[in-house]
Design a protein around this motif. Structure first.
Motif, mmCIF file in Angstrom:
data_model
loop_
_atom_site.group_PDB
_atom_site.id
_atom_site.type_symbol
_atom_site.label_atom_id
_atom_site.label_comp_id
_atom_site.label_asym_id
_atom_site.label_seq_id
_atom_site.Cartn_x
_atom_site.Cartn_y
_atom_site.Cartn_z
ATOM 1 N N ASP A 1 -21.640 -0.942 -19.322
ATOM 2 C CA ASP A 1 -20.711 0.062 -19.865
ATOM 3 C C ASP A 1 -21.256 0.695 -21.138
ATOM 4 O O ASP A 1 -21.130 1.902 -21.344
ATOM 5 C CB ASP A 1 -19.356 -0.591 -20.157
ATOM 6 C CG ASP A 1 -18.718 -1.176 -18.912
ATOM 7 O OD1 ASP A 1 -18.374 -0.395 -18.011
ATOM 8 O OD2 ASP A 1 -18.583 -2.411 -18.827
ATOM 9 N N THR A 2 -21.857 -0.129 -22.007
ATOM 10 C CA THR A 2 -22.333 0.346 -23.303
ATOM 11 C C THR A 2 -23.700 -0.249 -23.593
ATOM 12 O O THR A 2 -23.919 -1.445 -23.379
ATOM 13 C CB THR A 2 -21.374 -0.063 -24.435
ATOM 14 O OG1 THR A 2 -20.071 0.446 -24.154
ATOM 15 C CG2 THR A 2 -21.837 0.471 -25.780
ATOM 16 N N VAL B 1 -24.587 3.102 -28.379
ATOM 17 C CA VAL B 1 -24.119 2.788 -29.728
ATOM 18 C C VAL B 1 -25.338 2.325 -30.516
ATOM 19 O O VAL B 1 -26.028 1.387 -30.101
ATOM 20 C CB VAL B 1 -23.038 1.688 -29.730
ATOM 21 C CG1 VAL B 1 -22.682 1.285 -31.159
ATOM 22 C CG2 VAL B 1 -21.798 2.145 -28.986
ATOM 23 N N TRP C 1 -16.093 -2.196 -28.602
ATOM 24 C CA TRP C 1 -16.895 -2.216 -27.366
ATOM 25 C C TRP C 1 -16.930 -3.605 -26.731
ATOM 26 O O TRP C 1 -17.620 -3.803 -25.731
ATOM 27 C CB TRP C 1 -18.314 -1.740 -27.673
ATOM 28 C CG TRP C 1 -18.312 -0.343 -28.210
ATOM 29 C CD1 TRP C 1 -18.227 0.820 -27.505
ATOM 30 C CD2 TRP C 1 -18.350 0.039 -29.591
ATOM 31 N NE1 TRP C 1 -18.214 1.894 -28.349
ATOM 32 C CE2 TRP C 1 -18.290 1.449 -29.639
ATOM 33 C CE3 TRP C 1 -18.429 -0.655 -30.799
ATOM 34 C CZ2 TRP C 1 -18.319 2.165 -30.837
ATOM 35 C CZ3 TRP C 1 -18.448 0.050 -31.996
ATOM 36 C CH2 TRP C 1 -18.394 1.435 -32.008
ATOM 37 N N GLN D 1 -15.675 -5.620 -20.307
ATOM 38 C CA GLN D 1 -16.767 -4.716 -20.668
ATOM 39 C C GLN D 1 -18.104 -5.457 -20.671
ATOM 40 O O GLN D 1 -18.167 -6.643 -21.001
ATOM 41 C CB GLN D 1 -16.522 -4.110 -22.053
ATOM 42 C CG GLN D 1 -15.324 -3.178 -22.114
ATOM 43 C CD GLN D 1 -15.558 -1.919 -21.293
ATOM 44 O OE1 GLN D 1 -16.438 -1.117 -21.600
ATOM 45 N NE2 GLN D 1 -14.777 -1.758 -20.232
ATOM 46 N N LEU E 1 -22.044 -5.113 -22.174
ATOM 47 C CA LEU E 1 -22.951 -4.448 -23.094
ATOM 48 C C LEU E 1 -24.369 -4.921 -22.832
ATOM 49 O O LEU E 1 -24.587 -6.063 -22.421
ATOM 50 C CB LEU E 1 -22.582 -4.753 -24.554
ATOM 51 C CG LEU E 1 -21.209 -4.287 -25.057
ATOM 52 C CD1 LEU E 1 -20.113 -5.244 -24.639
ATOM 53 C CD2 LEU E 1 -21.217 -4.166 -26.576
#
Length: 340
Positions: free
Chosen positions: A103-104, A135, A181, A186, A188
């Motif tokens: 997702d990030t 990010v 986040w 989620q 990462l």
């Protein structure tokens, strides 16, 4: 199963009789799979590996898979199609998947001797071309000489809207800064060069207990301590994929997709005098007038890399032949000049 990528498993034929798991690490033929409570060792069925290889794909950390438990043996029978993938191209053109269902992307860069805006811009372009939100995480804020100046430099080069954080990866405040986040469900992925603090940050956020190393005193470059990609669970329900250090990254995207990720350049290009302006030597170029020359040079380099990746084998052979002719011509000119 409230994760959209995980929910795809239920749609696969025969998945109801299999165990839904996620790939946490891959070492050779052995794959660490996790069901949310415990990790197990498994291998992929040859049939599945053949299917994936046929589509220029492979199993990757972050994949959701359906596992067949046969006594003490675990076999990965099916894989849900990933929602997103971070990948790069090897020098021979082969596609290498770094992580799936991300997702990030936390783009980690140290505020020390390895501070490199160009590399950061390339990372941003590649992850955005994969529809993954970037990010920027600037580590070693506790020992950096001038954090404010570094932050201003990053903000001046990057397009607006990309979050930029400066933090100390060793302390719990890092989790507070990254909380938006780290929501349940989620995933990462940490990307960056060696020695930037990716494993340290993973340990802080997920209590992973990974070995970490320092940097060389001469140039600030990191010592390679992380050698495989691995997925870790956070207490709050998020997952983090740690990766080995990346210094070069050949994009797995075409020229048009990568060009669109430099949205500030794309917006200014609308005001160039010529519609097909390449932002090189053309008169009336709005991009050259407004964009930092170093950022524009980085943009051109990234597009050249993408064009090289798009060339067919025959085009690559023709390109090598062309440069051989050029090289011979230059050598002949040098010899003639010396003999004359």
């Amino acid at each position: 199963m409230n994760n959209p990528a995980a929910a795809r498993l239920a749609l696969l034929p025969g998945a109801a009789a299999l165990l839904p798991m996620r790939i946490a690490a891959i070492q050779g033929e052995w794959v660490t799979v996790h069901d949310g409570l415990a990790a197990r060792q498994a291998r992929a069925l040859p049939r599945l590996l053949a299917e994936l290889a046929g589509g220029d794909d492979m199993l990757a950390v972050g994949d959701w898979v359906a596992v067949d438990a046969r006594g003490d043996e675990m076999w990965i029978a099916q894989r849900a199609e990933p929602l997103t993938q971070i990948a790069r191209r090897a020098n021979d053109g082969r596609r290498q998947v770094l992580a799936s269902n991300i997702d990030t992307a936390l783009l980690v860069m140290g505020l020390d001797l390895d501070f490199n805006i160009r590399r950061l811009e390339r990372y941003i372009a590649v992850v955005r071309s994969a529809d993954i939100a970037p990010v920027v995480v600037l580590t070693k804020a506790d020992i950096a000489a001038d954090v404010a100046a570094r932050l201003a430099e990053v903000h001046s080069r990057l397009p607006p809207g990309i979050p930029v954080l400066a933090l100390n990866a060793l302390i719990a405040d890092a989790a507070i800064a990254l909380a938006p986040w780290l929501q349940p469900g989620q995933t990462l992925c940490l990307l960056g060069a060696s020695g930037t603090g990716k494993s340290t940050l993973t340990n802080t956020l997920a209590g992973a207990g990974q070995e970490t190393g320092g940097v060389r005193s001469g140039d600030g470059r990191g010592k390679h301590t992380t050698t495989v990609r691995s997925l870790h669970q956070c207490a709050g329900g998020a997952c983090i994929v740690d990766t080995p250090g990346l210094r070069t990254w050949r994009p797995d995207a075409d020229e048009k997709t990568l060009s669109a990720t430099f949205d500030d350049i794309a917006a200014l290009a609308e005001h160039c005098q010529f519609r097909n302006c390449r932002h090189e030597l053309e008169p009336g170029c709005a991009v050259r007038r407004e964009i930092d020359p170093d950022r524009l040079a980085n943009y051109h380099k990234l597009l050249r890399d993408a064009r090289r990746g798009e060339r067919t084998p025959l085009e690559k052979i023709a390109e090598r032949a062309k440069w051989k002719v050029v090289h011979r011509s230059v050598q002949r000119h040098i010899r003639d000049k010396r003999s004359g």
